[in-house]
Scaffold this motif. Structure first.
Motif, short mmCIF file in Angstrom:
data_model
loop_
_atom_site.label_atom_id
_atom_site.label_comp_id
_atom_site.label_asym_id
_atom_site.label_seq_id
_atom_site.Cartn_x
_atom_site.Cartn_y
_atom_site.Cartn_z
N PHE A 287 0.84 -1.20 0.00
CA PHE A 287 0.00 0.00 0.00
C PHE A 287 0.87 1.25 0.00
O PHE A 287 2.08 1.18 0.22
CB PHE A 287 -0.95 0.00 1.20
CG PHE A 287 -0.27 -0.10 2.55
CD1 PHE A 287 0.18 1.04 3.20
CD2 PHE A 287 -0.10 -1.33 3.17
CE1 PHE A 287 0.80 0.96 4.44
CE2 PHE A 287 0.53 -1.42 4.41
CZ PHE A 287 0.97 -0.28 5.05
N ASP A 291 -3.22 5.35 1.44
CA ASP A 291 -4.22 4.35 1.09
C ASP A 291 -5.05 3.95 2.30
O ASP A 291 -4.58 4.03 3.45
CB ASP A 291 -3.54 3.09 0.53
CG ASP A 291 -3.11 3.25 -0.91
OD1 ASP A 291 -3.51 4.25 -1.54
OD2 ASP A 291 -2.37 2.38 -1.40
N LEU A 326 -7.85 -2.44 -1.52
CA LEU A 326 -6.61 -3.06 -1.97
C LEU A 326 -6.74 -4.56 -2.18
O LEU A 326 -5.79 -5.21 -2.63
CB LEU A 326 -5.49 -2.80 -0.96
CG LEU A 326 -4.98 -1.38 -0.82
CD1 LEU A 326 -4.19 -1.23 0.48
CD2 LEU A 326 -4.12 -1.00 -2.01
N LEU A 349 -6.47 2.62 -5.84
CA LEU A 349 -6.53 1.40 -5.07
C LEU A 349 -6.69 0.19 -5.97
O LEU A 349 -6.12 -0.88 -5.72
CB LEU A 349 -7.69 1.46 -4.07
CG LEU A 349 -7.54 2.42 -2.89
CD1 LEU A 349 -8.79 2.39 -2.01
CD2 LEU A 349 -6.32 2.08 -2.05
N ARG A 352 -3.38 -0.78 -7.44
CA ARG A 352 -2.52 -1.46 -6.48
C ARG A 352 -3.08 -2.84 -6.12
O ARG A 352 -2.32 -3.76 -5.82
CB ARG A 352 -2.31 -0.58 -5.25
CG ARG A 352 -1.38 0.59 -5.57
CD ARG A 352 -1.05 1.45 -4.41
NE ARG A 352 -2.10 2.38 -4.05
CZ ARG A 352 -2.43 3.46 -4.77
NH1 ARG A 352 -1.85 3.70 -5.92
NH2 ARG A 352 -3.38 4.29 -4.35
N ALA A 353 -4.40 -3.00 -6.16
CA ALA A 353 -4.99 -4.32 -5.93
C ALA A 353 -4.55 -5.28 -7.04
O ALA A 353 -4.22 -6.45 -6.78
CB ALA A 353 -6.51 -4.22 -5.89
#
Length: 462
Positions: A287, A291, A326, A349, A352-353
């Motif tokens: 993260f 975040d 995430l 998000l 990044r997920a």
């Protein structure tokens, strides 16, 4: 014509017979409800009126004449002034009972539903649990002092803290040092807040130093500044980071302007073990400093385990995870071998997920960015078939998205909530209008010593 200030009554004595949803005592005076900060049910207190309203008054207790058996000595010297937590004076077991009661009352009053089963509350560490948060900063010219802390109970003011016991010790014990640091800066008048977030791992092979001891993990501090910082200020902030073994980021504008000052590269992540996710391997979630992550790491692990248990997944089933962030739930579901789709409104998000899914070697998960409060008819994932739904919405709840989903095809829903009122409303919709049974519901103590109520519920189609 200038508005006249309301005249407040002098001090008065009052008996307390209830507790509000925000942790204040409730009594009656001349037939009118009075909400009294710092008072507990069963007590008689002397209070000072703080506000008048048409249907109720507000006050703050300054002397307890008859104390409740459930009253305990607050651990923090700033209790009663700081607004960070409001229930330290109530026995911990009674705190969770009060939150249970809030959920029960909301289900009955707003949703007009009752679960078949009330779950045993989930609890974890009661102190030093908060790994993410925002500290307000205010330079007080007359005192030549920088205040660093949460807002007072009167949110116009910043609490002058010397310690905090609900945040992780790496932050709670550093508040005086942060105050001194801000005071030393030329740009002290232009720094309104410091955000903190902590992850697992270590910083450049070291650990966070606290009063001569060590605490595992990486602590990141984000200094928001409204004007450019001088070279000297940047040097002082970097020196603080090196000396304290923390990561310092600067934020001169919106969230996209956050950049590391020292060190240049920071590995922020948290791990969920194989036992946490109920699989042969765990997962790691990377993260960024601003975040969203669940603030209570221990409670989060228990919450994931309960959510996955309530989903009751069977071989071959497909899962839809809404407001997935995430991938806090999405990745553990995928690690168990199920196909899962995660949808989130924050495109950052989602990016990044996806990176987390790839880093964990999980090809059976897909992520999409979508505003779940708007028309979703054109979204590709809406045409997929799902067997189970997991939903973890913000405080406003999930009314808009639930009204659009093909719920007839989804036999089971697990709903994680951070607001009992919106959960109760949505529960009423699912039970009364969409043919579900509320099998169970219960609270999760994500924020001990505060009035915040986190809860979880499971629904099954009749």
């Amino acid at each position: 014509m200038a508005r006249q200030r309301q005249r407040l009554d002098p001090d008065f004595e009052i008996a307390i017979d209830g507790l509000t949803h925000d942790g204040r005592g409730v009594g009656r005076r001349d037939g009118k409800a009075v909400f009294v900060a710092g008072a507990l049910p069963g007590e008689r207190v002397r209070a000072k009126q703080t506000a008048k309203n048409r249907h109720f008054d507000e006050a703050a207790a300054f002397e307890v004449l008859e104390a409740s058996a459930d009253r305990v000595a607050p651990r923090c010297a700033h209790f009663g002034t700081c607004g960070g937590c409001v229930l330290q004076h109530l026995d911990e077991a009674r705190q969770i009972e009060a939150k249970d009661r809030v959920l029960t009352e909301n289900m009955a009053r707003i949703g007009h539903v009752e679960p078949r089963e009330w779950f045993t509350p989930i609890r974890d560490a009661q102190w030093g649990y908060r790994r993410k948060g925002r500290l307000s900063v205010r330079w007080v010219e007359k005192k030549a002092k920088a205040l660093v802390g949460f807002r007072e109970q009167d949110p116009r003011f910043v609490a002058d803290l010397t310690e905090c016991h609900t945040v992780i010790p790496a932050v709670g014990q550093r508040i005086p040092a942060l105050s001194a640091l801000v005071e030393s800066l030329e740009g002290r008048r232009t720094i309104p807040q410091i955000e903190f977030i902590a992850g697992d791992g270590a910083l450049d092979g070291g650990e966070m130093a606290i009063d001569g001891g060590r605490e595992s993990g990486v602590l990141a501090l984000v200094f928001r500044h409204l004007e450019p910082l001088s070279a000297g200020d940047r040097e002082k902030l970097a020196d603080f980071a090196k000396r304290e073994a923390v990561a310092v980021f600067l934020q001169p504008g919106g969230i996209d302007t956050v950049a590391p000052l020292w060190p240049e590269h920071v590995d922020l992540h948290f791990d969920l073990s194989a036992a946490d996710v109920g699989a042969a391997e765990g997962v790691r979630l990377q993260f960024r400093p601003l975040d969203f992550i669940q603030v209570n790491a221990g409670l989060n692990r228990q919450m994931i385990a309960r959510a996955l248990d309530l989903l009751d997944l069977k071989p071959g089933e497909r899962v839809l995870d809404l407001f997935c962030g995430l991938g806090n739930f999405t990745l553990p579901i995928a690690r168990r071998g199920f196909d899962v789709v995660g949808v989130e409104g924050d495109a950052g998000l989602v990016a990044r997920a996806r990176q987390n899914a790839e880093a964990n070697g999980l090809p059976n998960v897909r992520f999409f960015a979508a505003d779940l409060a708007k028309d979703l008819s054109g979204e590709p994932w809406m045409r997929d078939g799902f067997d189970k739904l997991l939903i973890d919405p913000p405080r406003a709840g999930a009314a808009e998205v639930l009204a659009q989903l093909p719920l007839k095809a989804i036999p089971r829903i697990v709903y994680v909530s951070c607001h009992p009122g919106s959960l109760a409303r949505d529960a009423g919709f699912l039970v009364k209008e969409r043919g579900y049974t509320l099998l169970g519901a219960g609270v999760m103590d994500m924020f001990p010593h505060t009035a915040h109520v986190e809860s979880i519920a499971v629904f099954e189609r009749r």
